[in-house]
Design a protein around this motif. Structure first.
Motif, PDB file in Angstrom:
ATOM      1  N   SER A  55      11.524  27.040  36.041  1.00 57.36           N
ATOM      2  CA  SER A  55      10.941  27.819  37.147  1.00 57.36           C
ATOM      3  C   SER A  55       9.853  28.769  36.639  1.00 57.36           C
ATOM      4  O   SER A  55       9.842  29.136  35.466  1.00 57.36           O
ATOM      5  CB  SER A  55      12.036  28.593  37.858  1.00 57.36           C
ATOM      6  OG  SER A  55      12.835  29.230  36.913  1.00 57.36           O
ATOM      7  N   GLU A  98      17.640  36.591  34.634  1.00 52.29           N
ATOM      8  CA  GLU A  98      16.180  36.502  34.621  1.00 52.29           C
ATOM      9  C   GLU A  98      15.730  35.082  34.276  1.00 52.29           C
ATOM     10  O   GLU A  98      16.463  34.331  33.626  1.00 52.29           O
ATOM     11  CB  GLU A  98      15.618  37.469  33.570  1.00 52.29           C
ATOM     12  CG  GLU A  98      15.828  38.911  33.961  1.00 52.29           C
ATOM     13  CD  GLU A  98      15.593  39.870  32.803  1.00 52.29           C
ATOM     14  OE1 GLU A  98      15.043  39.452  31.766  1.00 52.29           O
ATOM     15  OE2 GLU A  98      15.975  41.038  32.962  1.00 52.29           O
ATOM     16  N   THR A  99      14.504  34.779  34.688  1.00 46.69           N
ATOM     17  CA  THR A  99      13.925  33.464  34.382  1.00 46.69           C
ATOM     18  C   THR A  99      13.815  33.328  32.858  1.00 46.69           C
ATOM     19  O   THR A  99      13.295  34.229  32.199  1.00 46.69           O
ATOM     20  CB  THR A  99      12.529  33.361  35.034  1.00 46.69           C
ATOM     21  OG1 THR A  99      12.639  33.793  36.373  1.00 46.69           O
ATOM     22  CG2 THR A  99      11.967  31.968  34.963  1.00 46.69           C
ATOM     23  N   GLY A 100      14.340  32.227  32.337  1.00 40.61           N
ATOM     24  CA  GLY A 100      14.224  31.961  30.887  1.00 40.61           C
ATOM     25  C   GLY A 100      15.309  32.604  30.043  1.00 40.61           C
ATOM     26  O   GLY A 100      15.240  32.584  28.813  1.00 40.61           O
ATOM     27  N   ILE A 101      16.355  33.153  30.676  1.00 38.77           N
ATOM     28  CA  ILE A 101      17.428  33.812  29.898  1.00 38.77           C
ATOM     29  C   ILE A 101      18.404  32.786  29.307  1.00 38.77           C
ATOM     30  O   ILE A 101      19.246  33.115  28.480  1.00 38.77           O
ATOM     31  CB  ILE A 101      18.165  34.862  30.786  1.00 38.77           C
ATOM     32  CG1 ILE A 101      19.167  35.742  30.029  1.00 38.77           C
ATOM     33  CG2 ILE A 101      18.869  34.209  31.943  1.00 38.77           C
ATOM     34  CD1 ILE A 101      18.547  36.820  29.251  1.00 38.77           C
ATOM     35  N   GLY A 102      18.274  31.525  29.758  1.00 34.85           N
ATOM     36  CA  GLY A 102      19.116  30.464  29.191  1.00 34.85           C
ATOM     37  C   GLY A 102      20.216  29.964  30.123  1.00 34.85           C
ATOM     38  O   GLY A 102      21.227  29.435  29.654  1.00 34.85           O
ATOM     39  N   LYS A 103      20.009  30.083  31.426  1.00 37.16           N
ATOM     40  CA  LYS A 103      21.032  29.645  32.404  1.00 37.16           C
ATOM     41  C   LYS A 103      21.237  28.129  32.337  1.00 37.16           C
ATOM     42  O   LYS A 103      22.366  27.650  32.216  1.00 37.16           O
ATOM     43  CB  LYS A 103      20.618  30.044  33.839  1.00 37.16           C
ATOM     44  CG  LYS A 103      20.440  31.546  34.033  1.00 37.16           C
ATOM     45  CD  LYS A 103      20.116  31.909  35.451  1.00 37.16           C
ATOM     46  CE  LYS A 103      18.718  31.543  35.881  1.00 37.16           C
ATOM     47  NZ  LYS A 103      17.651  32.249  35.193  1.00 37.16           N
ATOM     48  N   SER A 104      20.109  27.391  32.405  1.00 32.53           N
ATOM     49  CA  SER A 104      20.211  25.921  32.412  1.00 32.53           C
ATOM     50  C   SER A 104      20.822  25.417  31.111  1.00 32.53           C
ATOM     51  O   SER A 104      21.705  24.543  31.125  1.00 32.53           O
ATOM     52  CB  SER A 104      18.827  25.301  32.585  1.00 32.53           C
ATOM     53  OG  SER A 104      18.196  25.892  33.672  1.00 32.53           O
ATOM     54  N   ALA A 105      20.372  25.991  29.985  1.00 32.39           N
ATOM     55  CA  ALA A 105      20.879  25.536  28.681  1.00 32.39           C
ATOM     56  C   ALA A 105      22.378  25.809  28.579  1.00 32.39           C
ATOM     57  O   ALA A 105      23.127  24.975  28.048  1.00 32.39           O
ATOM     58  CB  ALA A 105      20.124  26.245  27.567  1.00 32.39           C
ATOM     59  N   VAL A 143      25.441  31.237  23.679  1.00 30.15           N
ATOM     60  CA  VAL A 143      24.248  30.535  23.185  1.00 30.15           C
ATOM     61  C   VAL A 143      24.293  29.150  23.820  1.00 30.15           C
ATOM     62  O   VAL A 143      25.350  28.521  23.882  1.00 30.15           O
ATOM     63  CB  VAL A 143      24.255  30.425  21.639  1.00 30.15           C
ATOM     64  CG1 VAL A 143      23.110  29.548  21.149  1.00 30.15           C
ATOM     65  CG2 VAL A 143      24.170  31.796  20.991  1.00 30.15           C
ATOM     66  N   GLY A 144      23.158  28.705  24.325  1.00 26.37           N
ATOM     67  CA  GLY A 144      23.104  27.368  24.917  1.00 26.37           C
ATOM     68  C   GLY A 144      22.004  26.560  24.262  1.00 26.37           C
ATOM     69  O   GLY A 144      21.085  27.115  23.664  1.00 26.37           O
ATOM     70  N   ASP A 163      22.111  34.687  20.166  1.00 26.97           N
ATOM     71  CA  ASP A 163      21.722  34.467  18.761  1.00 26.97           C
ATOM     72  C   ASP A 163      20.553  35.364  18.366  1.00 26.97           C
ATOM     73  O   ASP A 163      20.183  35.404  17.190  1.00 26.97           O
ATOM     74  CB  ASP A 163      21.368  32.983  18.535  1.00 26.97           C
ATOM     75  CG  ASP A 163      20.347  32.476  19.524  1.00 26.97           C
ATOM     76  OD1 ASP A 163      20.241  33.071  20.613  1.00 26.97           O
ATOM     77  OD2 ASP A 163      19.642  31.493  19.218  1.00 26.97           O
ATOM     78  N   ARG A 204      21.185  25.115  17.824  1.00 29.77           N
ATOM     79  CA  ARG A 204      19.797  25.587  17.814  1.00 29.77           C
ATOM     80  C   ARG A 204      19.408  25.676  16.338  1.00 29.77           C
ATOM     81  O   ARG A 204      20.090  26.327  15.546  1.00 29.77           O
ATOM     82  CB  ARG A 204      19.661  26.960  18.491  1.00 29.77           C
ATOM     83  CG  ARG A 204      20.113  26.970  19.923  1.00 29.77           C
ATOM     84  CD  ARG A 204      19.656  28.209  20.632  1.00 29.77           C
ATOM     85  NE  ARG A 204      18.220  28.227  20.809  1.00 29.77           N
ATOM     86  CZ  ARG A 204      17.583  27.598  21.786  1.00 29.77           C
ATOM     87  NH1 ARG A 204      18.266  26.900  22.685  1.00 29.77           N
ATOM     88  NH2 ARG A 204      16.283  27.654  21.874  1.00 29.77           N
ATOM     89  N   TYR A 219      16.977  26.740  13.317  1.00 25.03           N
ATOM     90  CA  TYR A 219      15.974  27.748  12.936  1.00 25.03           C
ATOM     91  C   TYR A 219      15.572  27.510  11.484  1.00 25.03           C
ATOM     92  O   TYR A 219      16.317  26.841  10.748  1.00 25.03           O
ATOM     93  CB  TYR A 219      16.557  29.157  13.113  1.00 25.03           C
ATOM     94  CG  TYR A 219      16.841  29.476  14.564  1.00 25.03           C
ATOM     95  CD1 TYR A 219      15.810  29.755  15.449  1.00 25.03           C
ATOM     96  CD2 TYR A 219      18.148  29.481  15.046  1.00 25.03           C
ATOM     97  CE1 TYR A 219      16.069  30.030  16.780  1.00 25.03           C
ATOM     98  CE2 TYR A 219      18.415  29.763  16.367  1.00 25.03           C
ATOM     99  CZ  TYR A 219      17.371  30.033  17.231  1.00 25.03           C
ATOM    100  OH  TYR A 219      17.625  30.289  18.527  1.00 25.03           O
TER     101      TYR A 219
HETATM  102  P1  GDP Z   1      16.644  29.539  32.602  1.00 27.37           P
HETATM  103  O1  GDP Z   1      15.285  29.742  33.220  1.00 27.37           O
HETATM  104  O2  GDP Z   1      17.440  30.785  32.644  1.00 27.37           O
HETATM  105  O3  GDP Z   1      17.380  28.362  33.177  1.00 27.37           O
HETATM  106  O4  GDP Z   1      16.412  29.267  31.040  1.00 27.37           O
HETATM  107  P2  GDP Z   1      16.484  27.895  30.221  1.00 27.37           P
HETATM  108  O5  GDP Z   1      17.879  27.457  30.013  1.00 27.37           O
HETATM  109  O6  GDP Z   1      15.559  26.912  30.866  1.00 27.37           O
HETATM  110  O7  GDP Z   1      15.917  28.360  28.801  1.00 27.37           O
HETATM  111  C1  GDP Z   1      14.643  28.898  28.639  1.00 27.37           C
HETATM  112  C2  GDP Z   1      14.234  28.806  27.178  1.00 27.37           C
HETATM  113  O8  GDP Z   1      15.134  29.547  26.386  1.00 27.37           O
HETATM  114  C3  GDP Z   1      14.248  27.374  26.644  1.00 27.37           C
HETATM  115  O9  GDP Z   1      13.163  27.224  25.766  1.00 27.37           O
HETATM  116  C4  GDP Z   1      15.562  27.293  25.902  1.00 27.37           C
HETATM  117  O10 GDP Z   1      15.513  26.394  24.798  1.00 27.37           O
HETATM  118  C5  GDP Z   1      15.733  28.716  25.388  1.00 27.37           C
HETATM  119  N1  GDP Z   1      17.131  29.063  25.264  1.00 27.37           N
HETATM  120  C6  GDP Z   1      18.132  28.691  26.097  1.00 27.37           C
HETATM  121  N2  GDP Z   1      19.294  29.194  25.664  1.00 27.37           N
HETATM  122  C7  GDP Z   1      19.031  29.865  24.518  1.00 27.37           C
HETATM  123  C8  GDP Z   1      19.843  30.611  23.594  1.00 27.37           C
HETATM  124  O11 GDP Z   1      21.046  30.731  23.741  1.00 27.37           O
HETATM  125  N3  GDP Z   1      19.198  31.187  22.525  1.00 27.37           N
HETATM  126  C9  GDP Z   1      17.857  31.089  22.341  1.00 27.37           C
HETATM  127  N4  GDP Z   1      17.329  31.667  21.294  1.00 27.37           N
HETATM  128  N5  GDP Z   1      17.079  30.400  23.194  1.00 27.37           N
HETATM  129  C10 GDP Z   1      17.650  29.799  24.269  1.00 27.37           C
END
Ligand code: GDP
Length: 387
Positions: free
Chosen positions: A44, A22-29, A210-211, A159, A226, A228
């Motif tokens: 995206s 899903e969008t924002g699940i952390g793929k890029s990170a 975790v990315g 996390d 990350r 916190y």
């Molecule tokens: P993508 O749309 O799947 O590529 O998601 P992104 O990698 O762009 O990450 C979307 C948001 O989630 C960003 O604000 C990241 O900092 C955050 N994020 C990415 N990886 C993690 C993770 O492992 N844990 C948490 N809590 N947040 C994350």
């Protein structure tokens, strides 16, 4: 062996990863964390009408070894109201890479050595850290892909789930995958050099990852983490998450992942060639060679083209005939109208002629009467005047 090593290092390696989630699940990170490189990518939106795939190729150099890395990410996955065909663009993409390779392979002059192979070697499937069951979209997507790519399921943003919940969630995911007959990639245990580590690692599936794009200073070292209010999650700490295990397993099993990809490609290739009518020359089907098949296909194609041409000709002649009939009918109608108008004009002329004759008669009668009146008047005036 030295020659092989030198040649491989000179040529470099190529590795293609598909990230589904899903969008924002952390793929890029995660990809940035795995390769310890900040890859440029724009975030995206959630408002795409269908799922798309975004591919980016990077060249990474480490200790003189070149890695051509292609990362393909889903965009808009799970964002639509109707998720029925969400997996289709992904399946099509995977097949398109096989097809491109097959086309290169079947070329007369082919250059497979320098060809940029885009076949997907591994698919990282991101599962949401809900702690509940897998979603239908996850099951459908993984099932439609499990005979085409090596799927490694990962729990994204791990996390956000507690340690105990995570263990239960992992077990639940594995049992759901098994009960739905979904085959995921198993790290090979038949090679004794890696069998022990791979057996242990298979037990960690799905990896809880975790990315992070950020680096935090811990001691005098900058590490990906990350931060916190209550603490720090270190991406490269095996007690915090499985990201480092995933990286290690991808590196040590890269060749196996590629070999399995070749096996998936072989079955794609076999199906494709069989649908094209190709058969191997063997003792039982000696008569059919590839050349014969191509010739038969060519003939079939020529006949089909001829048939279509004839059909178009016939249709054209039919339409010309129809048009000619229509024009004839229209002409006939115009002629009838013309005749009718001529008759009407003639009748009108006749009537006018009669009227003219009547008027002329009237006029002659009037002139005659006028002359008579005039002579009477002159006679009367000569009688009445005094002599
Ligand atoms: P993508 O749309 O799947 O590529 O998601 P992104 O990698 O762009 O990450 C979307 C948001 O989630 C960003 O604000 C990241 O900092 C955050 N994020 C990415 N990886 C993690 C993770 O492992 N844990 C948490 N809590 N947040 C994350």
């Amino acid at each position: 062996p030295d020659q092989l090593i030198r040649k491989s290092i000179k040529h470099g390696f190529c590795f293609n990863i598909l990230c589904i989630g899903e969008t924002g699940i952390g793929k890029s990170a995660l990809v940035s964390s795995l390769f310890n490189t900040d890859f440029e990518d724009s975030p995206s939106t959630h408002f795409l009408s269908s799922v798309r795939l975004r591919a980016q190729t990077f060249e990474l150099l480490e200790s003189n070894v070149l890695l051509k890395l292609t990362v393909v990410k889903t965009v808009g996955f799970g964002d639509q109201m109707n998720k029925a065909d969400t997996y289709q663009p992904i399946v099509d993409y995977v097949d398109a890479q096989f097809e491109a390779y097959l086309e290169e392979e079947l070329k007369v002059i082919r250059s497979l050595f320098s060809y940029h192979d885009t076949r997907i070697h591994v698919c990282l499937y991101f599962i949401s850290p809900t702690g509940r069951s897998l979603k239908t979209i996850d099951l459908l997507t993984m099932r439609s892909l499990d005979s085409k790519v090596n799927i490694i399921p990962v729990i994204g943003k791990a996390d956000s789930i507690s340690k105990n919940e995570l263990q239960d969630y992992k077990k639940k995911i594995m049992s759901e995958l098994a009960s739905n007959g979904i085959r995921i990639y198993q790290f090979p245990t038949d090679d004794e050099t890696v069998s022990e580590i791979n057996t242990i690692t298979n037990g960690y599936l799905p990896f809880a990852v975790v990315g992070s794009m950020e680096k935090v200073k811990i001691g005098n070292k900058m590490v990906r983490a990350r931060q916190y209010p209550w603490g720090i999650v270190k991406v490269e700490n095996e007690n915090h998450c499985d990201t480092i295990k995933l990286r290690r397993m991808l590196c040590t099993n890269m060749e196996d992942l590629k070999e399995k990809t070749r096996a998936y490609y072989e079955s794609y290739r076999r199906c494709r060639l069989e649908t094209l009518g190709c058969r191997d020359i063997g003792p039982e089907n000696k008569s059919v060679s590839l050349q014969e098949v191509i010739e038969a296909k060519r003939l079939e194609f020529c006949l089909e083209v001829e048939r279509k041409e004839e059909e178009i000709k016939q249709r054209f002649v039919q339409r010309v005939k129809e048009k000619a009939t229509m024009l004839e009918e229209a002409e006939q109608q115009v002629l009838t109208k013309c005749e009718h108008l001529t008759l009407m004009r003639q009748e009108e002329e006749l009537k006018l002629g009669e009227k003219k004759k009547l008027l002329e008669d009237d006029k002659a009668h009037f002139v005659e009467k006028k002359a008579v009146t005039k002579s009477i008047q002159s006679q009367v005036s000569s009688v009445s005047s005094p002599v």
